[in-house]
Design an enzyme around this catalytic site. Structure first.
Site, PDB file in Angstrom:
ATOM      1  N   HIS A 173      -5.188   0.837  -2.784  1.00 19.12           N
ATOM      2  CA  HIS A 173      -6.139   0.972  -3.892  1.00 19.12           C
ATOM      3  C   HIS A 173      -5.793   2.192  -4.729  1.00 19.12           C
ATOM      4  CE1 HIS A 173      -8.322  -2.233  -2.211  1.00 19.12           C
ATOM      5  NE2 HIS A 173      -8.880  -1.573  -1.238  1.00 19.12           N
ATOM      6  N   HIS A 231       0.810  -1.226   0.000  1.00 23.55           N
ATOM      7  CA  HIS A 231       0.000   0.000   0.000  1.00 23.55           C
ATOM      8  C   HIS A 231       0.838   1.267   0.000  1.00 23.55           C
ATOM      9  CE1 HIS A 231      -2.310  -3.362   1.714  1.00 23.55           C
ATOM     10  NE2 HIS A 231      -3.243  -2.891   0.950  1.00 23.55           N
ATOM     11  N   MET A 269     -12.022  -6.687  -9.031  1.00 21.24           N
ATOM     12  CA  MET A 269     -13.091  -7.418  -8.334  1.00 21.24           C
ATOM     13  C   MET A 269     -14.440  -6.961  -8.882  1.00 21.24           C
ATOM     14  SD  MET A 269     -12.155  -8.197  -4.380  1.00 21.24           S
ATOM     15  CE  MET A 269     -11.552  -6.656  -3.748  1.00 21.24           C
ATOM     16  N   SER A 270     -14.914  -5.818  -8.384  1.00 25.18           N
ATOM     17  CA  SER A 270     -16.256  -5.367  -8.756  1.00 25.18           C
ATOM     18  C   SER A 270     -16.373  -5.112 -10.265  1.00 25.18           C
ATOM     19  CB  SER A 270     -16.631  -4.109  -7.978  1.00 25.18           C
ATOM     20  OG  SER A 270     -15.703  -3.077  -8.249  1.00 25.18           O
ATOM     21  N   GLY A 304     -10.789  -0.311  -7.769  1.00 27.99           N
ATOM     22  CA  GLY A 304     -11.654   0.593  -8.532  1.00 27.99           C
ATOM     23  C   GLY A 304     -11.288   0.771  -9.988  1.00 27.99           C
TER      24      GLY A 304
END
Lengths: 203, 203
Positions: free
Chosen positions: B123, B103, B177-178, B157
């Site tokens: 992220h 991170h 992922m999403s 994202g």
């Protein structure tokens, strides 16, 4: 042959546990690291703490995670219901001792068939307050040890005083938690277990 | 060279996920099994479900647990903060690809030094609603990819539309992922990612 004494961590491993282990480790055969809520990193820290007090890796059994046992040259892995099947662990990690925790004759037979090297069976005693009742665990323990060929270690409420009858039921040894962690004098209790386990000659 | 597309499970793996994978798996490079709340037995069941639909084990990366990756002939293991250090995993399991989730630049440098084969950095985007703001993640991503020699995959994202700027910042690919699980048409989205990743020629 002497019977074995396994010590299982209680899920709240701390520096106090390490101090107890330091005093008693000559008298135990295996230490099971069973800290279900802790991530891998913390389990490794516990093992590194054991390394620092010269606790032999060959006496360490890691709960559930074969990878951590391999990384730290541990003796083996203890599998529970939620763990990978013994057959898969044996095939991938043939150098590890693979133990399985079982709670019935059926589970015990299945674990032996899957190739588990030994079993932990329990709980033998459900309550410390029913000393005069024949616990069901002991009856089934006898059934299991007489049916199976792999060593079966008994677990659950086993005090030094009860160790004799557990061994008489065919156990290859006992695995304890509160009998040592919660003892007023852990060293004295370990010696009491050890004495019974190594002088037992009944049959 | 084509950039990679990694798909990460969302912690709620179900038969629906398996159906999506069945439709898209030709277009993804790796599937990360990241189901933190599930015990080993359930992770293995997921992998067996993938075996049943002929998903190649060499595309499977297991989160945290090297032992499960070894047992199922997976490609590698993805390490998080709470996981064993990459150095220990590499030493014990040299055949596994070892990825580390980082991170910051500092964590990234540390992971590379420990011997991680690749990194997931994120992220990148903290919110879907700030399309016109330069996200900090992208700036640090650029810094990380220009400083390190191991491949860095960007996560967090990343939509098909944003993939270009992430790759322009030096990422060796994206992990999503999403963008796939929650897409109205997962196959169409996978193809959109795939197209951008394989036609990118900027620099």
């Amino acid at each position: 042959m002497g019977k074995q004494l396994h010590l299982i961590t209680d899920g709240n491993f701390s520096n106090q546990h390490l101090q107890i282990i330091k005093r008693i480790h000559d008298n135990i055969d295996y230490l099971h690291i069973r800290e279900k809520m802790k991530p891998a990193k913390d389990i490794l820290k516990i093992i590194e703490g054991l390394e620092n007090i010269k606790f032999p890796p060959a006496k360490i059994i890691v709960n559930d995670r074969a990878d951590l046992a391999v990384m730290k040259y541990g003796a083996g892995v203890q599998l529970a219901y939620h763990s990978p099947p013994a057959s898969l662990v044996k095939r991938s990690f043939p150098d590890l001792q693979v133990g399985k925790s079982v709670h019935s004759l059926h589970e015990a037979e299945q674990a032996q068939q899957e190739g588990a090297d030994y079993l932990l069976y329990g709980h033998i005693y459900s309550s410390m307050s029913k000393l005069n009742q024949q616990p069901r665990g002991l009856v089934e323990l006898q059934e299991i040890t007489s049916t199976l060929s792999v060593p079966v270690y008994a677990v659950g409420g086993i005090t030094p005083e009860r160790t004799n009858e557990v061994i008489a039921a065919g156990a290859a040894g006992v695995a304890v938690m509160s009998g040592i962690w919660q003892a007023d004098d852990p060293l004295q209790n370990v010696k009491a277990y050890h004495h019974t386990l190594n002088t037992w000659e009944g049959g």
